[in-house]
Motif scaffolding. Structure first.
Motif, PDB file in Angstrom:
ATOM      1  N   MET A 204      38.984  36.073  12.079  1.00  0.00           N
ATOM      2  CA  MET A 204      37.797  35.528  11.428  1.00  0.00           C
ATOM      3  C   MET A 204      36.587  35.668  12.362  1.00  0.00           C
ATOM      4  O   MET A 204      35.512  36.102  11.943  1.00  0.00           O
ATOM      5  CB  MET A 204      38.024  34.057  11.069  1.00  0.00           C
ATOM      6  CG  MET A 204      36.833  33.389  10.412  1.00  0.00           C
ATOM      7  SD  MET A 204      37.140  31.669   9.963  1.00  0.00           S
ATOM      8  CE  MET A 204      37.112  30.866  11.560  1.00  0.00           C
ATOM      9  N   MET A 205      36.777  35.328  13.626  1.00  0.00           N
ATOM     10  CA  MET A 205      35.690  35.448  14.600  1.00  0.00           C
ATOM     11  C   MET A 205      35.310  36.909  14.809  1.00  0.00           C
ATOM     12  O   MET A 205      34.135  37.255  14.833  1.00  0.00           O
ATOM     13  CB  MET A 205      36.108  34.815  15.938  1.00  0.00           C
ATOM     14  CG  MET A 205      36.224  33.309  15.891  1.00  0.00           C
ATOM     15  SD  MET A 205      36.920  32.597  17.406  1.00  0.00           S
ATOM     16  CE  MET A 205      35.749  33.168  18.642  1.00  0.00           C
ATOM     17  N   PHE A 206      36.311  37.757  14.970  1.00  0.00           N
ATOM     18  CA  PHE A 206      36.059  39.181  15.214  1.00  0.00           C
ATOM     19  C   PHE A 206      35.280  39.787  14.049  1.00  0.00           C
ATOM     20  O   PHE A 206      34.293  40.494  14.257  1.00  0.00           O
ATOM     21  CB  PHE A 206      37.389  39.921  15.423  1.00  0.00           C
ATOM     22  CG  PHE A 206      37.229  41.269  16.038  1.00  0.00           C
ATOM     23  CD1 PHE A 206      37.152  41.420  17.414  1.00  0.00           C
ATOM     24  CD2 PHE A 206      37.148  42.406  15.246  1.00  0.00           C
ATOM     25  CE1 PHE A 206      36.998  42.665  17.999  1.00  0.00           C
ATOM     26  CE2 PHE A 206      36.990  43.658  15.817  1.00  0.00           C
ATOM     27  CZ  PHE A 206      36.918  43.791  17.195  1.00  0.00           C
ATOM     28  N   ASP A 207      35.704  39.480  12.814  1.00  0.00           N
ATOM     29  CA  ASP A 207      35.027  40.020  11.629  1.00  0.00           C
ATOM     30  C   ASP A 207      33.589  39.514  11.531  1.00  0.00           C
ATOM     31  O   ASP A 207      32.675  40.274  11.213  1.00  0.00           O
ATOM     32  CB  ASP A 207      35.788  39.664  10.347  1.00  0.00           C
ATOM     33  CG  ASP A 207      37.121  40.396  10.229  1.00  0.00           C
ATOM     34  OD1 ASP A 207      37.347  41.369  10.990  1.00  0.00           O
ATOM     35  OD2 ASP A 207      37.949  39.977   9.393  1.00  0.00           O
ATOM     36  N   SER A 208      33.402  38.244  11.803  1.00  0.00           N
ATOM     37  CA  SER A 208      32.063  37.662  11.721  1.00  0.00           C
ATOM     38  C   SER A 208      31.123  38.287  12.752  1.00  0.00           C
ATOM     39  O   SER A 208      29.976  38.609  12.439  1.00  0.00           O
ATOM     40  CB  SER A 208      32.142  36.148  11.930  1.00  0.00           C
ATOM     41  OG  SER A 208      30.862  35.585  11.849  1.00  0.00           O
TER      42      SER A 208
ATOM     43  N   SER B 190      31.454  41.234  14.121  1.00  0.00           N
ATOM     44  CA  SER B 190      31.257  42.631  13.739  1.00  0.00           C
ATOM     45  C   SER B 190      30.207  42.743  12.634  1.00  0.00           C
ATOM     46  O   SER B 190      29.314  43.590  12.704  1.00  0.00           O
ATOM     47  CB  SER B 190      32.586  43.232  13.280  1.00  0.00           C
ATOM     48  OG  SER B 190      32.416  44.566  12.902  1.00  0.00           O
ATOM     49  N   GLU B 191      30.312  41.887  11.632  1.00  0.00           N
ATOM     50  CA  GLU B 191      29.390  41.949  10.495  1.00  0.00           C
ATOM     51  C   GLU B 191      27.991  41.435  10.834  1.00  0.00           C
ATOM     52  O   GLU B 191      26.995  42.065  10.500  1.00  0.00           O
ATOM     53  CB  GLU B 191      29.964  41.152   9.322  1.00  0.00           C
ATOM     54  CG  GLU B 191      31.185  41.796   8.708  1.00  0.00           C
ATOM     55  CD  GLU B 191      31.878  40.899   7.700  1.00  0.00           C
ATOM     56  OE1 GLU B 191      31.251  39.937   7.202  1.00  0.00           O
ATOM     57  OE2 GLU B 191      33.063  41.151   7.414  1.00  0.00           O
ATOM     58  N   SER B 192      27.917  40.275  11.488  1.00  0.00           N
ATOM     59  CA  SER B 192      26.604  39.658  11.683  1.00  0.00           C
ATOM     60  C   SER B 192      25.857  40.186  12.910  1.00  0.00           C
ATOM     61  O   SER B 192      24.638  40.282  12.888  1.00  0.00           O
ATOM     62  CB  SER B 192      26.735  38.137  11.772  1.00  0.00           C
ATOM     63  OG  SER B 192      27.506  37.772  12.893  1.00  0.00           O
ATOM     64  N   LEU B 193      26.581  40.548  13.949  1.00  0.00           N
ATOM     65  CA  LEU B 193      25.923  41.004  15.174  1.00  0.00           C
ATOM     66  C   LEU B 193      26.107  42.501  15.432  1.00  0.00           C
ATOM     67  O   LEU B 193      25.690  43.005  16.470  1.00  0.00           O
ATOM     68  CB  LEU B 193      26.442  40.206  16.378  1.00  0.00           C
ATOM     69  CG  LEU B 193      26.099  38.719  16.360  1.00  0.00           C
ATOM     70  CD1 LEU B 193      26.816  37.990  17.480  1.00  0.00           C
ATOM     71  CD2 LEU B 193      24.601  38.515  16.455  1.00  0.00           C
ATOM     72  N   ASN B 194      26.727  43.190  14.495  1.00  0.00           N
ATOM     73  CA  ASN B 194      26.976  44.625  14.650  1.00  0.00           C
ATOM     74  C   ASN B 194      27.631  44.931  15.986  1.00  0.00           C
ATOM     75  O   ASN B 194      27.258  45.862  16.685  1.00  0.00           O
ATOM     76  CB  ASN B 194      25.675  45.429  14.521  1.00  0.00           C
ATOM     77  CG  ASN B 194      25.049  45.260  13.157  1.00  0.00           C
ATOM     78  OD1 ASN B 194      25.733  45.303  12.144  1.00  0.00           O
ATOM     79  ND2 ASN B 194      23.746  45.034  13.131  1.00  0.00           N
ATOM     80  N   ALA B 195      28.616  44.123  16.357  1.00  0.00           N
ATOM     81  CA  ALA B 195      29.265  44.276  17.651  1.00  0.00           C
ATOM     82  C   ALA B 195      30.776  44.169  17.497  1.00  0.00           C
ATOM     83  O   ALA B 195      31.268  43.395  16.685  1.00  0.00           O
ATOM     84  CB  ALA B 195      28.776  43.193  18.609  1.00  0.00           C
TER      85      ALA B 195
END
Length: 192
Positions: A76-80, A82-87
């Motif tokens: 959940m953290m990794f996906d968030s 990736s999506e919100s911070l493009n990282a």
């Protein structure tokens, strides 16, 4: 780590406030996240996106009955991120932070705030990004506090000096038949 869980049970108002503070403290010390925010990897509102991630994680803990699993929190953290911070933090820090948050939650359920108190009392001097840059600059300048790295640096310097002694040095670059001059590499210059 797939079996790592944090027990259920409601958080007291004091525990909820402590957990929310603890999440903020952990995120403030998370170098990869702070670099993403400072460099605006998620755009101008990167700080707000990181704050939203912290709020979402707190909400996940506060509004769910659990049990809470590492295998749910980490992706959940990794996906968030990736999506919100493009990282995509590939340094393993997402898993480390997820595990730390699960432990912190479990302690809060038991009204044990020792890990949060420890974070509160060990505030880093400066921010995580500045400290990271300072450490990187120290490494670049071979001024590390680690004895192993210093001795390794000394060994490498000794080998390069030995190599410099063994190799004949041209006295002055001379042009070839076409008028081009071969310039020696900067490596080894000034080590007499």
């Amino acid at each position: 780590m797939s079996a790592s869980t944090s027990g259920g049970g409601p958080l007291s108002p004091q525990a909820a406030a402590a957990l929310q503070e603890g999440i903020g403290l952990v995120f403030g010390r998370w170098t990869a996240l702070q670099m993403a925010v400072e460099n605006e990897w998620g755009g101008r509102d990167s700080r707000a996106k990181a704050d939203q991630l912290a709020a979402s994680i707190f909400s996940w803990f506060a509004n769910s009955n659990g049990p809470f699993y590492y295998d749910d929190l980490e992706p959940m953290m990794f996906d968030s991120i990736s999506e919100s911070l493009n990282a995509d933090f590939e340094d393993g820090s997402v898993g480390e932070v997820a595990e730390q948050l699960l432990i912190m939650h479990e302690e809060c359920v038991q009204n044990n705030f020792s890990s949060i108190e420890k974070l509160r009392n060990t505030r880093p001097q400066g921010n995580a990004v500045a400290l990271s840059r300072q450490i990187a600059n120290e490494d670049d300048n071979d001024s590390s506090d680690d004895d192993d790295e210093q001795s390794m640096g000394r060994d490498e310097a000794a080998r390069s000096e030995d190599m410099a002694v063994d190799e004949p040095k041209p006295s002055k670059p001379t042009p070839d038949a076409d008028g081009w001059t071969t310039v020696p590499s900067r490596r080894g210059r000034g080590k007499n």
